[in-house]
Design an enzyme around this catalytic site. Structure first.
Site, PDB file in Angstrom:
ATOM      1  N   LYS A 106       0.870  -1.185   0.000  1.00 34.08           N
ATOM      2  CA  LYS A 106       0.000   0.000   0.000  1.00 34.08           C
ATOM      3  C   LYS A 106       0.895   1.220   0.000  1.00 34.08           C
ATOM      4  O   LYS A 106       2.057   1.148   0.415  1.00 34.08           O
ATOM      5  CB  LYS A 106      -0.881   0.012   1.252  1.00 34.08           C
ATOM      6  CG  LYS A 106      -2.144   0.830   1.098  1.00 34.08           C
ATOM      7  CD  LYS A 106      -3.199   0.073   0.354  1.00 34.08           C
ATOM      8  CE  LYS A 106      -4.492   0.836   0.269  1.00 34.08           C
ATOM      9  NZ  LYS A 106      -5.611  -0.039  -0.142  1.00 34.08           N
TER      10      LYS A 106
HETATM   11  P1  NAD Z   1     -13.024   7.545  -2.325  1.00 33.79           P
HETATM   12  O1  NAD Z   1     -12.010   8.610  -2.167  1.00 33.79           O
HETATM   13  O2  NAD Z   1     -13.591   7.283  -3.675  1.00 33.79           O
HETATM   14  O3  NAD Z   1     -14.270   7.816  -1.335  1.00 33.79           O
HETATM   15  C1  NAD Z   1     -14.107   7.999   0.035  1.00 33.79           C
HETATM   16  C2  NAD Z   1     -15.440   8.481   0.587  1.00 33.79           C
HETATM   17  O4  NAD Z   1     -15.373   8.553   2.000  1.00 33.79           O
HETATM   18  C3  NAD Z   1     -15.831   9.876   0.111  1.00 33.79           C
HETATM   19  O5  NAD Z   1     -17.239   9.936  -0.100  1.00 33.79           O
HETATM   20  C4  NAD Z   1     -15.456  10.760   1.300  1.00 33.79           C
HETATM   21  O6  NAD Z   1     -16.218  11.961   1.357  1.00 33.79           O
HETATM   22  C5  NAD Z   1     -15.797   9.835   2.451  1.00 33.79           C
HETATM   23  N1  NAD Z   1     -15.099  10.125   3.697  1.00 33.79           N
HETATM   24  C6  NAD Z   1     -13.778  10.361   3.891  1.00 33.79           C
HETATM   25  N2  NAD Z   1     -13.526  10.583   5.183  1.00 33.79           N
HETATM   26  C7  NAD Z   1     -14.713  10.462   5.825  1.00 33.79           C
HETATM   27  C8  NAD Z   1     -15.110  10.575   7.177  1.00 33.79           C
HETATM   28  N3  NAD Z   1     -14.218  10.841   8.133  1.00 33.79           N
HETATM   29  N4  NAD Z   1     -16.415  10.396   7.480  1.00 33.79           N
HETATM   30  C9  NAD Z   1     -17.316  10.126   6.523  1.00 33.79           C
HETATM   31  N5  NAD Z   1     -16.996  10.004   5.221  1.00 33.79           N
HETATM   32  C10 NAD Z   1     -15.722  10.191   4.887  1.00 33.79           C
HETATM   33  O7  NAD Z   1     -12.379   6.219  -1.710  1.00 33.79           O
HETATM   34  P2  NAD Z   1     -12.777   4.701  -2.009  1.00 33.79           P
HETATM   35  O8  NAD Z   1     -11.902   4.217  -3.099  1.00 33.79           O
HETATM   36  O9  NAD Z   1     -14.247   4.598  -2.126  1.00 33.79           O
HETATM   37  O10 NAD Z   1     -12.261   3.997  -0.680  1.00 33.79           O
HETATM   38  C11 NAD Z   1     -13.074   3.924   0.494  1.00 33.79           C
HETATM   39  C12 NAD Z   1     -12.572   2.805   1.381  1.00 33.79           C
HETATM   40  O11 NAD Z   1     -12.608   1.564   0.658  1.00 33.79           O
HETATM   41  C13 NAD Z   1     -11.115   2.919   1.847  1.00 33.79           C
HETATM   42  O12 NAD Z   1     -10.996   2.335   3.117  1.00 33.79           O
HETATM   43  C14 NAD Z   1     -10.344   2.105   0.831  1.00 33.79           C
HETATM   44  O13 NAD Z   1      -9.094   1.663   1.320  1.00 33.79           O
HETATM   45  C15 NAD Z   1     -11.320   0.966   0.644  1.00 33.79           C
HETATM   46  N6  NAD Z   1     -11.142   0.191  -0.588  1.00 33.79           N
HETATM   47  C16 NAD Z   1     -11.193   0.790  -1.815  1.00 33.79           C
HETATM   48  C17 NAD Z   1     -11.062   0.024  -2.961  1.00 33.79           C
HETATM   49  C18 NAD Z   1     -11.186   0.619  -4.337  1.00 33.79           C
HETATM   50  O14 NAD Z   1     -11.217  -0.157  -5.301  1.00 33.79           O
HETATM   51  N7  NAD Z   1     -11.312   1.928  -4.508  1.00 33.79           N
HETATM   52  C19 NAD Z   1     -10.840  -1.350  -2.854  1.00 33.79           C
HETATM   53  C20 NAD Z   1     -10.793  -1.948  -1.593  1.00 33.79           C
HETATM   54  C21 NAD Z   1     -10.956  -1.147  -0.469  1.00 33.79           C
END
Ligand code: NAD
Length: 421
Positions: A106
């Site tokens: 990561k």
């Molecule tokens: P992203 O940046 O697309 O979205 C993140 C979302 O979370 C946004 O809507 C943001 O406003 C919100 N957010 C951030 N901080 C916050 C808080 N303190 N309280 C409430 N909302 C908050 O990110 P993503 O890619 O959707 O990733 C989200 C989670 O999923 C992370 O933990 C990431 O590691 C995990 N993840 C993502 C993927 C992927 O393919 N993108 C895969 C596996 C896991």
């Protein structure tokens, strides 16, 4: 003021629990409880007004015994070595659970991308890629999108990486990143893959429990890639999204929010949901206390803690985010009889389709969406069944069962190969 929870400490608590229960070999335990490489880079970037700003970026590589290191890149003010170490370790378990030949890594940059122009973000991304140099590579360590990074950022990384390669290597290196735009070698279905995988897991769970998703209610924390796709893909099942939260606030609508419409609204408003006309603002804590069948945390780690776990008013937590439940929060949920389907299983669809993209690039193939989706479905169902069977065999919760699945396989591999020299 309370001390910031160490996310890596949380990983170690989860790891120790499973390792104790399964009687993991103490030597293997020593190896897997440490990361292999931890790279920190400090690099200068020219801002639009001519100033120079220094940035700090990380890449942590936890384990590559089963294949190249693999994991996302995050641009967020909270990024530090502890967080990246935890996220890299979870990636190792996830790749084993979903059964792909990748290890875990990561990375990220400690910054708030909202403070920079698109041109500045491009220079930050390119300079970070340059600073990492050969620490990433298509057969060595393959980044992907995560919080605040997307296909555009992957395209800049690809272009910078290829520009640093000798000409003969360039067309052989498309698979240095996944989650690319389709035109630049991305895979159909990668954008929605994590949400799609989560929905496949929920379907399996609902079938096992005899639970009808039609008319069921759920709440989502985080409405970015993972949260919005999960909600959009749950819509055809007839489940009702009754509350949602992102960085701009928390909102509810007991009648149900239309996830497609909310997603269009967010896209038109810099990715934020504040001001959406069909929802009413609620207190930030209310995202945890809203009554529903399922809560899907899909934002950041350490959200369900000793403070918030007592507020939950659901029967199941489906972890879309990595590490949203800390060990204290999890103990409270267990006491209260609230089930948790863990991140390392639920959100593995993202790395799964990243693997499909990597394969397509290596073979110069381009799969249609049906092929991607049907392969993803089979992989998610068999991962779900492996973990479910381990919950029964060991009489443990789903997270511990998922860890046991991952640790057993890794332990076998180390036993077979031995330790060099
Ligand atoms: P992203 O940046 O697309 O979205 C993140 C979302 O979370 C946004 O809507 C943001 O406003 C919100 N957010 C951030 N901080 C916050 C808080 N303190 N309280 C409430 N909302 C908050 O990110 P993503 O890619 O959707 O990733 C989200 C989670 O999923 C992370 O933990 C990431 O590691 C995990 N993840 C993502 C993927 C992927 O393919 N993108 C895969 C596996 C896991």
């Amino acid at each position: 003021m309370t001390e910031k929870t160490s996310t890596y400490q949380n990983v170690i608590r989860q790891f120790d629990k499973a390792a104790d229960l399964m009687g993991l070999d103490p030597e293997i335990r020593k190896i897997l409880s440490k990361t292999t490489n931890e790279i920190t880079v400090n690099f200068p970037v020219k801002m639009d007004d001519g100033r120079i700003e220094m940035f700090r970026g990380y890449r942590v590589q936890h384990n590559n015994v089963l294949g190249p290191y693999k994991g996302g890149l995050r641009f967020h003010p909270s990024v530090d070595i502890d967080e990246v170490r935890a996220l890299a370790t979870w990636m190792t378990w996830k790749s084993v659970i979903i059964n792909i030949p990748f290890g875990g890594a990561k990375g990220g940059i400690q910054c708030d991308p909202a403070n920079y122009s698109t041109r500045e973000l491009e220079r930050i991304t390119r300079r970070f890629t340059f600073a990492l140099g050969c620490a990433i590579g298509p057969e060595y360590d393959i980044p992907a999108p995560d919080v605040n990074t997307n296909a555009q950022i992957m395209a800049w990384i690809l272009d910078t990486y290829l520009s640093m390669m000798p000409p003969l290597e360039r067309n052989r290196s498309l698979h240095v990143v996944t989650g690319k735009p389709i035109e630049s070698g991305g895979s159909l279905g990668r954008d929605k893959a994590t949400g799609q995988g989560i929905v496949f897991v929920i379907e399996q769970w609902a079938r096992d429990q005899g639970f009808d998703l039609k008319g069921a209610t759920y709440t989502v924390q985080g409405f970015g890639n993972v949260g919005s796709w999960t909600a959009r893909l749950l819509k055809p099942h007839g489940a009702r999204l009754v509350a949602v939260e992102d960085v701009s606030g928390s909102f509810s609508n007991p009648e149900g929010l239309d996830a497609d419409d909310l997603s269009d609204y967010a896209k038109a408003h810099r990715g934020r949901i504040a001001g959406y006309p069909q929802a009413t603002p609620i207190d930030p804590e209310a995202i945890f206390s809203t009554q529903a069948d399922i809560l899907i945390p899909a934002a950041m780690e350490n959200q369900i803690t000793a403070v918030t776990a007592p507020l939950l008013n659901v029967r199941l937590v489906v972890e879309g985010a990595n590490g949203p439940t800390d060990a204290d929060g999890e103990a409270i949920l267990a006491e209260r009889g609230i089930g948790v389907l863990p991140d390392v299983l639920c959100n593995a669809g993202g790395v799964m389709v990243s693997y499909f993209e990597w394969l397509q690039n290596k073979r110069s193939e381009f799969w249609d969406l049906e092929e991607v989706d049907s392969k993803l479905y089979r992989k998610m169902v068999s991962a779900y069944e492996r973990v479910r069977d381990a919950t029964q065999a060991y009489d443990v919760d789903w997270r511990t069962a998922a860890y046991i699945v991952a640790l057993s396989r890794l332990a076998k591999v180390y036993k077979e190969r031995g330790i060099f020299p």
